[in-house]
Motif scaffolding. Structure first.
Motif, PDB file in Angstrom:
ATOM      1  N   ILE A  46     -18.185   5.561  -3.180  1.00 14.67           N
ATOM      2  CA  ILE A  46     -17.685   6.826  -2.637  1.00 14.67           C
ATOM      3  C   ILE A  46     -16.209   6.755  -2.229  1.00 14.67           C
ATOM      4  O   ILE A  46     -15.593   7.787  -1.973  1.00 14.67           O
ATOM      5  CB  ILE A  46     -18.538   7.291  -1.429  1.00 14.67           C
ATOM      6  N   LYS A  47     -15.643   5.548  -2.187  1.00 21.58           N
ATOM      7  CA  LYS A  47     -14.227   5.445  -1.822  1.00 21.58           C
ATOM      8  C   LYS A  47     -13.676   4.076  -2.213  1.00 21.58           C
ATOM      9  O   LYS A  47     -14.418   3.092  -2.291  1.00 21.58           O
ATOM     10  CB  LYS A  47     -14.030   5.672  -0.314  1.00 21.58           C
ATOM     11  N   ARG A  48     -12.361   4.046  -2.472  1.00 20.43           N
ATOM     12  CA  ARG A  48     -11.661   2.792  -2.741  1.00 20.43           C
ATOM     13  C   ARG A  48     -10.586   2.575  -1.685  1.00 20.43           C
ATOM     14  O   ARG A  48      -9.884   3.511  -1.308  1.00 20.43           O
ATOM     15  CB  ARG A  48     -10.996   2.824  -4.121  1.00 20.43           C
ATOM     16  N   PHE A  49     -10.468   1.335  -1.251  1.00 19.12           N
ATOM     17  CA  PHE A  49      -9.400   0.959  -0.319  1.00 19.12           C
ATOM     18  C   PHE A  49      -8.503  -0.072  -1.006  1.00 19.12           C
ATOM     19  O   PHE A  49      -9.003  -1.043  -1.592  1.00 19.12           O
ATOM     20  CB  PHE A  49      -9.971   0.345   0.961  1.00 19.12           C
ATOM     21  N   THR A  50      -7.207   0.135  -0.949  1.00 21.69           N
ATOM     22  CA  THR A  50      -6.269  -0.845  -1.503  1.00 21.69           C
ATOM     23  C   THR A  50      -5.204  -1.175  -0.458  1.00 21.69           C
ATOM     24  O   THR A  50      -4.906  -0.370   0.422  1.00 21.69           O
ATOM     25  CB  THR A  50      -5.584  -0.314  -2.775  1.00 21.69           C
ATOM     26  N   GLN A  51      -4.653  -2.350  -0.581  1.00 24.05           N
ATOM     27  CA  GLN A  51      -3.584  -2.781   0.328  1.00 24.05           C
ATOM     28  C   GLN A  51      -2.595  -3.648  -0.429  1.00 24.05           C
ATOM     29  O   GLN A  51      -2.989  -4.396  -1.336  1.00 24.05           O
ATOM     30  CB  GLN A  51      -4.161  -3.555   1.516  1.00 24.05           C
ATOM     31  N   LYS A  52      -1.344  -3.545  -0.058  1.00 28.22           N
ATOM     32  CA  LYS A  52      -0.305  -4.351  -0.693  1.00 28.22           C
ATOM     33  C   LYS A  52       0.056  -5.521   0.220  1.00 28.22           C
ATOM     34  O   LYS A  52       0.527  -5.330   1.343  1.00 28.22           O
ATOM     35  CB  LYS A  52       0.939  -3.490  -0.960  1.00 28.22           C
ATOM     36  N   LEU A  53      -0.203  -6.726  -0.245  1.00 34.94           N
ATOM     37  CA  LEU A  53       0.114  -7.946   0.494  1.00 34.94           C
ATOM     38  C   LEU A  53       0.754  -8.953  -0.457  1.00 34.94           C
ATOM     39  O   LEU A  53       0.469  -8.943  -1.662  1.00 34.94           O
ATOM     40  CB  LEU A  53      -1.153  -8.573   1.091  1.00 34.94           C
ATOM     41  N   THR A  54       1.620  -9.800   0.085  1.00 34.16           N
ATOM     42  CA  THR A  54       2.214 -10.850  -0.745  1.00 34.16           C
ATOM     43  C   THR A  54       1.132 -11.751  -1.311  1.00 34.16           C
ATOM     44  O   THR A  54       1.146 -12.134  -2.485  1.00 34.16           O
ATOM     45  CB  THR A  54       3.214 -11.692   0.075  1.00 34.16           C
ATOM     46  N   LYS A  59      -7.775 -15.531   6.456  1.00 43.64           N
ATOM     47  CA  LYS A  59      -8.900 -15.340   7.371  1.00 43.64           C
ATOM     48  C   LYS A  59      -9.814 -14.194   6.945  1.00 43.64           C
ATOM     49  O   LYS A  59     -11.042 -14.316   6.989  1.00 43.64           O
ATOM     50  CB  LYS A  59      -8.386 -15.082   8.794  1.00 43.64           C
ATOM     51  N   THR A  60      -9.214 -13.071   6.572  1.00 44.37           N
ATOM     52  CA  THR A  60     -10.026 -11.884   6.279  1.00 44.37           C
ATOM     53  C   THR A  60      -9.689 -11.232   4.933  1.00 44.37           C
ATOM     54  O   THR A  60     -10.129 -10.109   4.677  1.00 44.37           O
ATOM     55  CB  THR A  60      -9.870 -10.837   7.399  1.00 44.37           C
ATOM     56  N   PHE A  61      -8.900 -11.877   4.100  1.00 42.51           N
ATOM     57  CA  PHE A  61      -8.500 -11.378   2.790  1.00 42.51           C
ATOM     58  C   PHE A  61      -7.551 -10.182   2.905  1.00 42.51           C
ATOM     59  O   PHE A  61      -6.532 -10.111   2.243  1.00 42.51           O
ATOM     60  CB  PHE A  61      -9.728 -11.007   1.941  1.00 42.51           C
ATOM     61  N   ILE A  62      -7.901  -9.200   3.751  1.00 43.76           N
ATOM     62  CA  ILE A  62      -7.058  -8.035   3.998  1.00 43.76           C
ATOM     63  C   ILE A  62      -6.475  -8.133   5.408  1.00 43.76           C
ATOM     64  O   ILE A  62      -6.903  -8.962   6.213  1.00 43.76           O
ATOM     65  CB  ILE A  62      -7.864  -6.718   3.859  1.00 43.76           C
ATOM     66  N   GLY A  63      -5.517  -7.278   5.713  1.00 39.15           N
ATOM     67  CA  GLY A  63      -4.932  -7.273   7.046  1.00 39.15           C
ATOM     68  C   GLY A  63      -5.891  -6.714   8.089  1.00 39.15           C
ATOM     69  O   GLY A  63      -6.833  -5.993   7.758  1.00 39.15           O
ATOM     70  N   SER A  64      -5.651  -7.020   9.354  1.00 40.72           N
ATOM     71  CA  SER A  64      -6.539  -6.584  10.434  1.00 40.72           C
ATOM     72  C   SER A  64      -6.582  -5.065  10.559  1.00 40.72           C
ATOM     73  O   SER A  64      -7.636  -4.478  10.835  1.00 40.72           O
ATOM     74  CB  SER A  64      -6.104  -7.208  11.763  1.00 40.72           C
ATOM     75  N   GLN A  68      -9.938  -2.688  10.128  1.00 38.35           N
ATOM     76  CA  GLN A  68     -10.367  -1.699  11.119  1.00 38.35           C
ATOM     77  C   GLN A  68     -10.555  -0.325  10.478  1.00 38.35           C
ATOM     78  O   GLN A  68     -11.511   0.404  10.789  1.00 38.35           O
ATOM     79  CB  GLN A  68      -9.324  -1.610  12.249  1.00 38.35           C
ATOM     80  N   GLU A  69      -9.653   0.036   9.557  1.00 37.75           N
ATOM     81  CA  GLU A  69      -9.760   1.314   8.844  1.00 37.75           C
ATOM     82  C   GLU A  69     -11.055   1.392   8.038  1.00 37.75           C
ATOM     83  O   GLU A  69     -11.748   2.419   8.044  1.00 37.75           O
ATOM     84  CB  GLU A  69      -8.552   1.477   7.904  1.00 37.75           C
ATOM     85  N   ILE A  70     -11.390   0.292   7.355  1.00 39.20           N
ATOM     86  CA  ILE A  70     -12.627   0.248   6.575  1.00 39.20           C
ATOM     87  C   ILE A  70     -13.833   0.319   7.497  1.00 39.20           C
ATOM     88  O   ILE A  70     -14.811   1.034   7.223  1.00 39.20           O
ATOM     89  CB  ILE A  70     -12.669  -1.037   5.711  1.00 39.20           C
ATOM     90  N   ARG A  71     -13.756  -0.398   8.622  1.00 41.98           N
ATOM     91  CA  ARG A  71     -14.874  -0.388   9.584  1.00 41.98           C
ATOM     92  C   ARG A  71     -15.138   1.025  10.092  1.00 41.98           C
ATOM     93  O   ARG A  71     -16.289   1.462  10.169  1.00 41.98           O
ATOM     94  CB  ARG A  71     -14.552  -1.326  10.754  1.00 41.98           C
ATOM     95  N   ASP A  72     -14.092   1.737  10.449  1.00 39.64           N
ATOM     96  CA  ASP A  72     -14.244   3.108  10.964  1.00 39.64           C
ATOM     97  C   ASP A  72     -14.857   4.014   9.897  1.00 39.64           C
ATOM     98  O   ASP A  72     -15.729   4.838  10.194  1.00 39.64           O
ATOM     99  CB  ASP A  72     -12.887   3.661  11.413  1.00 39.64           C
ATOM    100  N   LEU A  93     -15.675 -14.374   4.158  1.00 38.91           N
ATOM    101  CA  LEU A  93     -16.923 -13.610   4.129  1.00 38.91           C
ATOM    102  C   LEU A  93     -17.516 -13.492   5.530  1.00 38.91           C
ATOM    103  O   LEU A  93     -17.925 -12.400   5.966  1.00 38.91           O
ATOM    104  CB  LEU A  93     -17.898 -14.315   3.184  1.00 38.91           C
ATOM    105  N   LYS A  94     -17.533 -14.607   6.242  1.00 35.12           N
ATOM    106  CA  LYS A  94     -18.089 -14.631   7.591  1.00 35.12           C
ATOM    107  C   LYS A  94     -17.276 -13.754   8.538  1.00 35.12           C
ATOM    108  O   LYS A  94     -17.823 -12.965   9.322  1.00 35.12           O
ATOM    109  CB  LYS A  94     -18.111 -16.082   8.094  1.00 35.12           C
ATOM    110  N   ASN A  95     -15.943 -13.868   8.472  1.00 34.52           N
ATOM    111  CA  ASN A  95     -15.075 -13.085   9.361  1.00 34.52           C
ATOM    112  C   ASN A  95     -15.157 -11.593   9.068  1.00 34.52           C
ATOM    113  O   ASN A  95     -15.141 -10.765   9.987  1.00 34.52           O
ATOM    114  CB  ASN A  95     -13.620 -13.560   9.227  1.00 34.52           C
ATOM    115  N   LEU A  96     -15.250 -11.231   7.792  1.00 39.29           N
ATOM    116  CA  LEU A  96     -15.331  -9.816   7.423  1.00 39.29           C
ATOM    117  C   LEU A  96     -16.647  -9.195   7.879  1.00 39.29           C
ATOM    118  O   LEU A  96     -16.678  -8.044   8.327  1.00 39.29           O
ATOM    119  CB  LEU A  96     -15.168  -9.657   5.910  1.00 39.29           C
TER     120      LEU A  96
END
Length: 404
Positions: A46-54, A59-64, A68-72, A93-96
């Motif tokens: 139902i939705k895609r999330f993308t992020q630009k990182l170097t 720790k979590t693959f994506i930024g904090s 939080q945005e995905i969690r909400d 995996l564990k941290n996410l």
């Protein structure tokens, strides 16, 4: 009833990264494929999330902030699964899971799940089970939320063995057992291959969902399962085929995919042995897919990894029924894209100048089948004559037989 429906149509969101090694255009291609994988597994995206990182966060693959945005979003929309486009480390995996508080899957886990659904024979199920355990072993700690309990009693007053360690040992034992089982089956299958004698062997190879099984059915007049889903075929199928009056064996193999899990490469060794030991490879390509050139590169890379890249090959560009033969009349200012280029224009590109014999067909409508069969016949005959140089006069191709 509602619970069954919710379980059947599980909702999911996808997550991918734009990095220095993967630009936005490439990410869109991968995410499209990931959505197809999710659909094959039974999930509705139902939705895609993308992020630009170097580079991915260790720790979590994506930024904090993105986490939080995905969690909400998943809480607000009651989403049950978050699927990441790359393989996550055990700690990620564990941290996410702790951060987002829903089921987290990565691309590897998703592919393994599809393989588990698709495996029909005991051999395929054993291969998939081995791959699943190999994936699970380093990630076992995330399955335990209770405190580790030490086993006490006489003779057990030392550090003892935790429940996690017990399960690790059980899984290692199971992996060893499955490997031995596969070795036994591999030996049996190797014997079967040897018993096929000197008959020329051809193997269909290609990206997943390019039409290999449909082509297998059309050439061999058999009923191999074919469906517009990824990994519709897991079990290797071998059929005797006669073109003209020349017999050979044709094998349908599991489709390849980008970012193929290493666990599957190891587990499906015997399937890949069919490719390694084939005399001729028939590389099937879905020319209607906008990323077909990447698919060719991915297949060639895997062929190189299993040391099968120097074999004789025929390139079969499938699904030409999705193209017109001539370019449609359009405004001269309309930019030329993959969407509006005609088949006749494709045929003038590098594909027709490949070092391998090349043909453009439709496995669905059987368009250009006589040409394809003649091409395969010629290549099989070359191999046959190299083995039996004195009986080539026995074989003569009759085109009229292929037009019925």
């Amino acid at each position: 009833m509602l619970e069954d429906k919710a379980h059947k149509y599980e909702t999911a969101v996808l997550v991918g990264l734009i990095t220095q090694h993967q630009d936005e255009e490439k990410l869109v291609e991968y995410m499209d494929e990931l959505e197809f994988l999710a659909d094959t597994a039974g999930a509705t995206v139902i939705k895609r999330f993308t992020q630009k990182l170097t580079q991915p966060d260790p720790k979590t693959f994506i930024g904090s902030g993105k986490a939080q945005e995905i969690r909400d979003y998943v809480k607000e929309n009651e989403v049950g699964t978050v699927i990441f486009d790359d393989e996550l480390s055990p700690s990620q995996l564990k941290n996410l899971e702790r951060e987002i508080e829903v089921k987290i899957l990565d691309r590897t886990n998703l592919i393994l799940d599809i393989f588990a659904q698709r495996a029909q024979t005991s051999y395929a199920r054993t291969q998939v089970e081995l791959a699943q355990y190999q994936y699970l072993l380093p990630r076992l700690t995330r399955m335990w939320t209770h405190l580790e309990r030490q086993k006490g009693g006489i003779g057990m007053r030392g550090p003892g063995e935790t429940e996690i360690e017990t399960d690790r040992r059980i899984i290692r034992d199971r992996i060893s057992l499955l490997k031995e089982k596969l070795k036994t089956i591999d030996r049996q299958m190797a014997t079967q291959r040897n018993n096929r004698g000197k008959v020329v062997r051809a193997a269909l190879v290609g990206y997943t969902n390019v039409g290999k099984s449909t082509l297998m059915n059309a050439i061999s007049k058999s009923e191999v399962f074919a469906e517009n889903k990824l990994f519709a075929t897991l079990d290797t199928t071998v059929r005797k085929v006669v073109i003209g009056n020349l017999p050979f064996l044709l094998t349908d193999t599991v489709g390849f995919i980008r970012k193929l899990p290493t666990q599957l490469v190891e587990s499906f060794k015997s399937t890949l042995d069919e490719v390694r030991e084939a005399d001729l490879l028939i590389h099937v390509v879905d020319i209607s897919h906008e990323s077909f050139e990447d698919h060719i590169d991915s297949v060639n890379q895997i062929l190189m990894e299993i040391n099968a890249h120097q074999k004789p090959m025929v390139m079969v560009f499938n699904k030409i029924d999705d193209f017109s033969y001539e370019k449609k009349e359009e405004d001269d200012l309309t930019p030329e894209t993959r969407k509006n280029i005609s088949l006749s224009e494709w045929q003038k590109t590098w594909m027709s100048k490949s070092k391998y014999p090349t043909v453009f067909i439709s496995a669905l409508t059987k368009e250009n089948f006589p040409e394809m069969k003649k091409l395969i016949y010629d290549e099989v005959l070359k191999i046959h004559i190299s083995r039996f140089p004195y009986n080539d006069f026995l074989f003569e191709y009759h085109e009229e037989e292929e037009n019925d």
